[in-house]
Design an enzyme around this catalytic site. Sequence first.
Site, PDB file in Angstrom:
ATOM      1  N   ASP A  22       0.827  -1.207   0.000  1.00 19.12           N
ATOM      2  CA  ASP A  22       0.000   0.000   0.000  1.00 19.12           C
ATOM      3  C   ASP A  22       0.865   1.262   0.000  1.00 19.12           C
ATOM      4  OD1 ASP A  22      -2.405   1.346  -0.043  1.00 19.12           O
ATOM      5  OD2 ASP A  22      -2.576   1.432   2.130  1.00 19.12           O
ATOM      6  N   ASN A  24       1.128   3.418  -2.979  1.00 18.79           N
ATOM      7  CA  ASN A  24       1.573   3.846  -4.314  1.00 18.79           C
ATOM      8  C   ASN A  24       1.036   5.231  -4.668  1.00 18.79           C
ATOM      9  OD1 ASN A  24       2.666   1.330  -4.575  1.00 18.79           O
ATOM     10  ND2 ASN A  24       1.138   0.569  -6.024  1.00 18.79           N
ATOM     11  N   HIS A  39       1.938   3.575  -9.064  1.00 14.39           N
ATOM     12  CA  HIS A  39       1.712   2.146  -9.316  1.00 14.39           C
ATOM     13  C   HIS A  39       2.865   1.548 -10.116  1.00 14.39           C
ATOM     14  CE1 HIS A  39      -2.131   2.298  -7.438  1.00 14.39           C
ATOM     15  NE2 HIS A  39      -2.710   3.053  -8.352  1.00 14.39           N
ATOM     16  N   GLU A  69     -12.610  -4.450  -3.485  1.00 17.23           N
ATOM     17  CA  GLU A  69     -13.094  -3.071  -3.345  1.00 17.23           C
ATOM     18  C   GLU A  69     -12.388  -2.111  -4.313  1.00 17.23           C
ATOM     19  OE1 GLU A  69     -12.270  -5.099  -0.727  1.00 17.23           O
ATOM     20  OE2 GLU A  69     -14.378  -5.482  -0.260  1.00 17.23           O
ATOM     21  N   LEU A 133       9.994 -20.814  -4.720  1.00 19.48           N
ATOM     22  CA  LEU A 133       9.151 -19.828  -4.026  1.00 19.48           C
ATOM     23  C   LEU A 133       7.740 -19.926  -4.592  1.00 19.48           C
ATOM     24  CD1 LEU A 133       8.748 -17.284  -2.195  1.00 19.48           C
ATOM     25  CD2 LEU A 133       9.334 -15.902  -4.203  1.00 19.48           C
ATOM     26  N   ARG A 190       2.329  -4.725   6.174  1.00 22.26           N
ATOM     27  CA  ARG A 190       1.590  -3.723   5.400  1.00 22.26           C
ATOM     28  C   ARG A 190       2.425  -2.455   5.363  1.00 22.26           C
ATOM     29  NH1 ARG A 190      -4.675  -2.074   4.978  1.00 22.26           N
ATOM     30  NH2 ARG A 190      -4.365  -0.364   3.520  1.00 22.26           N
ATOM     31  N   SER A 198      -7.926  -4.507   5.640  1.00 23.90           N
ATOM     32  CA  SER A 198      -8.541  -4.169   4.349  1.00 23.90           C
ATOM     33  C   SER A 198      -9.021  -5.391   3.553  1.00 23.90           C
ATOM     34  CB  SER A 198      -7.573  -3.329   3.502  1.00 23.90           C
ATOM     35  OG  SER A 198      -7.284  -2.115   4.159  1.00 23.90           O
ATOM     36  N   GLU A 209       1.615 -13.140  12.617  1.00 22.35           N
ATOM     37  CA  GLU A 209       2.222 -11.965  13.262  1.00 22.35           C
ATOM     38  C   GLU A 209       2.093 -10.760  12.330  1.00 22.35           C
ATOM     39  OE1 GLU A 209       3.422 -11.817  16.353  1.00 22.35           O
ATOM     40  OE2 GLU A 209       2.860 -13.930  16.609  1.00 22.35           O
TER      41      GLU A 209
HETATM   42  C1  IPE Z   1      -5.427  -2.609   0.129  1.00 29.32           C
HETATM   43  O1  IPE Z   1      -5.118  -1.282  -0.092  1.00 29.32           O
HETATM   44  C2  IPE Z   1      -5.467  -3.352  -1.168  1.00 29.32           C
HETATM   45  C3  IPE Z   1      -4.201  -3.482  -1.859  1.00 29.32           C
HETATM   46  C4  IPE Z   1      -3.034  -3.076  -1.463  1.00 29.32           C
HETATM   47  C5  IPE Z   1      -4.260  -4.150  -3.120  1.00 29.32           C
HETATM   48  P1  IPE Z   1      -6.245  -0.154  -0.189  1.00 29.32           P
HETATM   49  O2  IPE Z   1      -5.543   1.116  -0.412  1.00 29.32           O
HETATM   50  O3  IPE Z   1      -7.281  -0.536  -1.150  1.00 29.32           O
HETATM   51  O4  IPE Z   1      -6.866  -0.220   1.282  1.00 29.32           O
HETATM   52  P2  IPE Z   1      -7.774   0.827   2.068  1.00 29.32           P
HETATM   53  O5  IPE Z   1      -8.944   1.114   1.202  1.00 29.32           O
HETATM   54  O6  IPE Z   1      -6.973   2.052   2.308  1.00 29.32           O
HETATM   55  O7  IPE Z   1      -8.131   0.154   3.350  1.00 29.32           O
HETATM   56  C1  IPE Z   2      -1.861   0.201  -3.310  1.00 27.79           C
HETATM   57  O1  IPE Z   2      -1.600   1.559  -3.354  1.00 27.79           O
HETATM   58  C2  IPE Z   2      -2.112  -0.372  -4.674  1.00 27.79           C
HETATM   59  C3  IPE Z   2      -3.522  -0.714  -4.943  1.00 27.79           C
HETATM   60  C4  IPE Z   2      -4.477  -0.690  -4.050  1.00 27.79           C
HETATM   61  C5  IPE Z   2      -3.847  -1.135  -6.295  1.00 27.79           C
HETATM   62  P1  IPE Z   2      -2.757   2.641  -3.296  1.00 27.79           P
HETATM   63  O2  IPE Z   2      -3.181   2.958  -4.658  1.00 27.79           O
HETATM   64  O3  IPE Z   2      -3.856   2.210  -2.381  1.00 27.79           O
HETATM   65  O4  IPE Z   2      -1.984   3.881  -2.660  1.00 27.79           O
HETATM   66  P2  IPE Z   2      -2.531   4.900  -1.593  1.00 27.79           P
HETATM   67  O5  IPE Z   2      -2.992   4.119  -0.396  1.00 27.79           O
HETATM   68  O6  IPE Z   2      -3.649   5.647  -2.240  1.00 27.79           O
HETATM   69  O7  IPE Z   2      -1.361   5.762  -1.283  1.00 27.79           O
HETATM   70 MG    MG Z   3      -4.141   2.442  -0.384  1.00 28.54          MG
END
Ligand code: IPE
Ligand code: IPE
Ligand code: MG
Length: 255
Positions: A22, A24, A39, A69, A133, A190, A198, A209
């Site tokens: 998470d 990006n 991304h 989602e 792996l 995470r 999430s 853990e």
């Molecule tokens: C969780 O990240 C899903 C992925 C990393 C693929 P999100 O960015 O979608 O999660 P929330 O919505 O902030 O909880």
């Molecule tokens: C995780 O990064 C990648 C996907 C959920 C596809 P985000 O796109 O959720 O990045 P933030 O949380 O908005 O920074």
């Molecule tokens: Mg995110």
Amino acid sequence: MSPEPANGPGTGIPRHLAVIMDGNGRWAERRRRPRMIGHRAGARAVNVCIDFCLERGIQALTLFAFSSENWGRPEDEVGALMKLFMNALEREVEELDRRGVRVRFIGERTRFSEAIRQRMDEAEAVTAGNDRLHLSIAASYGGRWDIAQAARALAEDVAAGRLSPDAIDEHALHARTCLAELPPPDLFIRTGGDLRISNFLLWQLAYTELWFTEALWPELDTATLQSALDDYARRQRRFGLTGAQVAAPRTETSA
Ligand code: IPE
Ligand code: IPE
Ligand code: MG
């Protein structure tokens, strides 16, 4: 995976690592760039993580790439993510195969385009014989979906007369969830600073853990992953038992 783990509880090295990649979007926004640039940068971090697992002898890695989602994001972001996904499948599979990585996808595959589904099938087929792996990519995946589809599979078996309702227990449901053939994740990481699951592996994370870092996914480096492992190695996993039982299992349980 081999039944006799070299890694796992007690060794300090997780057998199975599960990661929510998470941050990006925020990484790009901080640079005043479109989210998609984040991304793309995130795709590089995936390789950092895979290399780390190969080097440390971690046998299974499950990456959360796209949640149930996430389909609700703006159309252009979803479209761009699908393109990136397709490109990554075209670009990376050969190298993963060469390095002994077995690739599998978990999630609601029917929601992807035919072209992507075909690439996924190919990637799985090409790497099916690898064992160094076990890489599982969670795409269009939700923990609630996973449990619901396992429940549906149980219901189908009961309706077809293959299974008695009395035989439904944790083991029977577990066998129908994603990743059932792997040991459950030992360590969850995470990135991005948010302290939540999430809708990732809800069933499988029961005794995992958890480890969180403020680092954004595109910033991921070996040092960050190593601090997660160091922290993991210091923890005592009790699985509901007392600390004393875990420290001296034979004395405690045979008494
Ligand atoms: C969780 O990240 C899903 C992925 C990393 C693929 P999100 O960015 O979608 O999660 P929330 O919505 O902030 O909880
Ligand atoms: C995780 O990064 C990648 C996907 C959920 C596809 P985000 O796109 O959720 O990045 P933030 O949380 O908005 O920074
Ligand atoms: Mg995110």
